[in-house]
Design a protein around this motif. Structure first.
Motif, PDB file in Angstrom:
ATOM      1  N   CYS A 114       0.833  -1.210   0.000  1.00 54.50           N
ATOM      2  CA  CYS A 114       0.000   0.000   0.000  1.00 54.50           C
ATOM      3  C   CYS A 114       0.865   1.256   0.000  1.00 54.50           C
ATOM      4  CB  CYS A 114      -0.927  -0.016   1.206  1.00 54.50           C
ATOM      5  SG  CYS A 114      -2.024   1.414   1.312  1.00 54.50           S
ATOM      6  N   LYS A 115       1.902   1.278   0.825  1.00 58.18           N
ATOM      7  CA  LYS A 115       2.772   2.447   0.914  1.00 58.18           C
ATOM      8  C   LYS A 115       3.571   2.626  -0.371  1.00 58.18           C
ATOM      9  CE  LYS A 115       4.693   3.534   4.835  1.00 58.18           C
ATOM     10  NZ  LYS A 115       5.470   3.533   6.094  1.00 58.18           N
ATOM     11  N   ALA A 116       4.006   1.525  -0.962  1.00 62.97           N
ATOM     12  CA  ALA A 116       4.770   1.600  -2.208  1.00 62.97           C
ATOM     13  C   ALA A 116       3.923   2.177  -3.341  1.00 62.97           C
ATOM     14  CB  ALA A 116       5.286   0.214  -2.594  1.00 62.97           C
ATOM     15  N   THR A 117       2.680   1.736  -3.428  1.00 62.94           N
ATOM     16  CA  THR A 117       1.776   2.253  -4.467  1.00 62.94           C
ATOM     17  C   THR A 117       1.520   3.738  -4.269  1.00 62.94           C
ATOM     18  OG1 THR A 117       0.692   0.088  -4.657  1.00 62.94           O
ATOM     19  CG2 THR A 117      -0.517   2.014  -5.479  1.00 62.94           C
ATOM     20  N   ARG A 118       1.328   4.141  -3.021  1.00 60.46           N
ATOM     21  CA  ARG A 118       1.059   5.554  -2.740  1.00 60.46           C
ATOM     22  C   ARG A 118       2.262   6.427  -3.119  1.00 60.46           C
ATOM     23  NH1 ARG A 118      -0.495   4.913   2.037  1.00 60.46           N
ATOM     24  NH2 ARG A 118       1.366   5.530   3.216  1.00 60.46           N
ATOM     25  N   ILE A 119       3.462   5.983  -2.803  1.00 59.21           N
ATOM     26  CA  ILE A 119       4.666   6.750  -3.151  1.00 59.21           C
ATOM     27  C   ILE A 119       4.824   6.826  -4.658  1.00 59.21           C
ATOM     28  CG2 ILE A 119       7.180   6.752  -3.038  1.00 59.21           C
ATOM     29  CD1 ILE A 119       6.958   5.527  -0.250  1.00 59.21           C
ATOM     30  N   TYR A 120       4.621   5.722  -5.324  1.00 63.79           N
ATOM     31  CA  TYR A 120       4.774   5.693  -6.785  1.00 63.79           C
ATOM     32  C   TYR A 120       3.771   6.625  -7.454  1.00 63.79           C
ATOM     33  CZ  TYR A 120       5.257   4.001 -11.551  1.00 63.79           C
ATOM     34  OH  TYR A 120       5.464   3.928 -12.910  1.00 63.79           O
ATOM     35  N   GLU A 121       2.525   6.575  -7.030  1.00 72.33           N
ATOM     36  CA  GLU A 121       1.493   7.402  -7.652  1.00 72.33           C
ATOM     37  C   GLU A 121       1.695   8.883  -7.362  1.00 72.33           C
ATOM     38  OE1 GLU A 121      -2.178   5.827  -6.225  1.00 72.33           O
ATOM     39  OE2 GLU A 121      -2.191   4.141  -7.657  1.00 72.33           O
ATOM     40  N   GLU A 122       2.277   9.209  -6.233  1.00 69.77           N
ATOM     41  CA  GLU A 122       2.464  10.615  -5.872  1.00 69.77           C
ATOM     42  C   GLU A 122       3.704  11.234  -6.511  1.00 69.77           C
ATOM     43  OE1 GLU A 122       2.750  13.497  -1.902  1.00 69.77           O
ATOM     44  OE2 GLU A 122       2.533  11.330  -1.680  1.00 69.77           O
ATOM     45  N   PHE A 123       4.758  10.439  -6.709  1.00 72.21           N
ATOM     46  CA  PHE A 123       6.030  11.008  -7.141  1.00 72.21           C
ATOM     47  C   PHE A 123       6.585  10.492  -8.471  1.00 72.21           C
ATOM     48  CE2 PHE A 123       6.074  11.259  -2.458  1.00 72.21           C
ATOM     49  CZ  PHE A 123       6.280  12.618  -2.290  1.00 72.21           C
ATOM     50  N   ILE A 124       6.165   9.322  -8.932  1.00 71.38           N
ATOM     51  CA  ILE A 124       6.827   8.716 -10.083  1.00 71.38           C
ATOM     52  C   ILE A 124       5.886   8.464 -11.258  1.00 71.38           C
ATOM     53  CG2 ILE A 124       8.159   6.698 -10.856  1.00 71.38           C
ATOM     54  CD1 ILE A 124       9.255   6.430  -8.062  1.00 71.38           C
ATOM     55  N   PRO A 129       1.176  13.965  -9.054  1.00 71.97           N
ATOM     56  CA  PRO A 129       1.027  15.398  -8.765  1.00 71.97           C
ATOM     57  C   PRO A 129       2.324  16.061  -8.322  1.00 71.97           C
ATOM     58  CG  PRO A 129       0.077  14.084  -6.997  1.00 71.97           C
ATOM     59  CD  PRO A 129       0.449  13.128  -8.088  1.00 71.97           C
ATOM     60  N   ARG A 130       3.270  15.275  -7.798  1.00 69.63           N
ATOM     61  CA  ARG A 130       4.555  15.821  -7.338  1.00 69.63           C
ATOM     62  C   ARG A 130       5.695  15.043  -7.994  1.00 69.63           C
ATOM     63  NH1 ARG A 130       4.081  15.893  -0.890  1.00 69.63           N
ATOM     64  NH2 ARG A 130       5.638  17.538  -1.048  1.00 69.63           N
ATOM     65  N   GLU A 131       5.616  14.932  -9.280  1.00 65.87           N
ATOM     66  CA  GLU A 131       6.551  14.090 -10.037  1.00 65.87           C
ATOM     67  C   GLU A 131       7.994  14.553  -9.876  1.00 65.87           C
ATOM     68  OE1 GLU A 131       7.155  12.363 -14.597  1.00 65.87           O
ATOM     69  OE2 GLU A 131       5.635  13.876 -14.154  1.00 65.87           O
ATOM     70  N   VAL A 132       8.889  13.603  -9.595  1.00 64.20           N
ATOM     71  CA  VAL A 132      10.314  13.883  -9.464  1.00 64.20           C
ATOM     72  C   VAL A 132      11.016  13.590 -10.781  1.00 64.20           C
ATOM     73  CG1 VAL A 132      10.394  13.496  -6.980  1.00 64.20           C
ATOM     74  CG2 VAL A 132      10.741  11.570  -8.541  1.00 64.20           C
ATOM     75  N   ASN A 133      12.186  14.164 -10.934  1.00 63.55           N
ATOM     76  CA  ASN A 133      12.919  14.057 -12.191  1.00 63.55           C
ATOM     77  C   ASN A 133      13.889  12.877 -12.148  1.00 63.55           C
ATOM     78  OD1 ASN A 133      14.046  14.566 -14.677  1.00 63.55           O
ATOM     79  ND2 ASN A 133      15.346  16.238 -13.969  1.00 63.55           N
ATOM     80  N   ILE A 134      13.461  11.728 -12.665  1.00 65.62           N
ATOM     81  CA  ILE A 134      14.328  10.559 -12.771  1.00 65.62           C
ATOM     82  C   ILE A 134      14.296  10.047 -14.205  1.00 65.62           C
ATOM     83  CG2 ILE A 134      14.132   9.862 -10.358  1.00 65.62           C
ATOM     84  CD1 ILE A 134      12.009   7.858 -11.176  1.00 65.62           C
ATOM     85  N   ASP A 135      15.331   9.312 -14.601  1.00 67.34           N
ATOM     86  CA  ASP A 135      15.423   8.812 -15.975  1.00 67.34           C
ATOM     87  C   ASP A 135      14.448   7.657 -16.185  1.00 67.34           C
ATOM     88  OD1 ASP A 135      17.151   6.101 -15.544  1.00 67.34           O
ATOM     89  OD2 ASP A 135      17.872   7.688 -14.222  1.00 67.34           O
ATOM     90  N   TYR A 136      14.215   7.343 -17.466  1.00 67.69           N
ATOM     91  CA  TYR A 136      13.232   6.319 -17.816  1.00 67.69           C
ATOM     92  C   TYR A 136      13.638   4.941 -17.288  1.00 67.69           C
ATOM     93  CZ  TYR A 136      10.843   9.613 -20.859  1.00 67.69           C
ATOM     94  OH  TYR A 136      10.135  10.689 -21.342  1.00 67.69           O
ATOM     95  N   GLU A 137      14.934   4.642 -17.325  1.00 69.10           N
ATOM     96  CA  GLU A 137      15.380   3.330 -16.854  1.00 69.10           C
ATOM     97  C   GLU A 137      15.068   3.156 -15.372  1.00 69.10           C
ATOM     98  OE1 GLU A 137      19.480   0.639 -16.508  1.00 69.10           O
ATOM     99  OE2 GLU A 137      19.560   2.711 -17.210  1.00 69.10           O
ATOM    100  N   THR A 138      15.381   4.167 -14.580  1.00 66.89           N
ATOM    101  CA  THR A 138      15.092   4.100 -13.148  1.00 66.89           C
ATOM    102  C   THR A 138      13.598   4.004 -12.897  1.00 66.89           C
ATOM    103  OG1 THR A 138      17.072   5.414 -12.670  1.00 66.89           O
ATOM    104  CG2 THR A 138      15.405   5.263 -10.935  1.00 66.89           C
TER     105      THR A 138
END
Length: 211
Positions: A114-124, A129-138
């Motif tokens: 549950c926590k992993a899904t929430r982090i992924y949906e919020e940042f990745i 809504p708060r997307e971080v800047n990471i490369d496509y491979e990561t």
């Protein structure tokens, strides 16, 4: 209040379609609002180091220059860094890093999915809504890790964001006027405290002078 837009009007037209005047105006507004936010947050920080215990000391503040890890591991340092990022409207990287730290420290494995899904949906995720800047491979590796969530499934993404903060916003934080002013205030306070503790040597009396 209802807002009526002309037919065919697109709400999000992209930066490329905006005029230079609009862009310059937006930059000025961002700078003004950012300055106000930074002033407010740093005033709160000053309140914390004056009235909360343990109070912020000069030595503690200077250790923030040693490394980003030292800054983030310090309660006052973390607060100050977050305030600085808020003033630049770029708090999402730190928020993601801290969310990953909290995730890795989760004791119950049943809570990880549950926590992993929430982090992924919020940042990745694509609509984060708060997307971080990471490369496509990561991004792809992290998404695959969510199939079987473990405590380390965000390690690669967290490391990428840590390096990004270390090379970009952390140096800007150390060069910021707010941090320099804080160091100056604590330096003056420390010098004043030392002067009060220093022993005073009075002039010898006439009868004490050697004859």
């Amino acid at each position: 209040m209802d807002i009526y837009l002309p037919a065919g009007f697109k709400m999000c037209r992209g930066i490329a379609e905006l005029s230079n005047t609009c862009l310059e105006r937006a930059k000025r507004i961002k700078a003004c609002v950012g300055g106000v936010l930074q002033m407010q947050d740093w005033n709160i920080l000053c309140y914390c180091y004056k009235y909360r215990k343990p109070r912020l000391t000069l030595e503690e503040c200077l250790t923030w220059k040693e490394s980003l890890a030292k800054l983030l591991s310090n309660k006052h340092g973390l607060y100050a860094f977050r305030a600085f990022l808020k003033s630049e409207f770029s708090e999402e990287n730190l928020a993601f890093y801290l969310a990953c730290e909290d995730y890795k420290n989760t004791k119950s494995t049943a809570k990880l999915p549950c926590k992993a899904t929430r982090i992924y949906e919020e940042f990745i995720g694509n609509e984060a809504p708060r997307e971080v800047n990471i490369d496509y491979e990561t991004r792809d590796i992290t998404q695959a890790n969510l199939n079987i969530p473990t405590a380390s499934c965000f390690n690669m993404a967290q490391y990428r964001i840590y390096i990004l903060m270390e090379k970009d916003c952390y140096p800007r934080f150390l060069r910021s006027a707010a941090y320099r002013n804080l160091v100056n205030q604590l330096t003056a306070k420390s010098a004043k405290a030392r002067s009060k503790k220093a022993p005073t040597t009075g002039m010898p009396c006439e009868e004490d002078k050697p004859k």
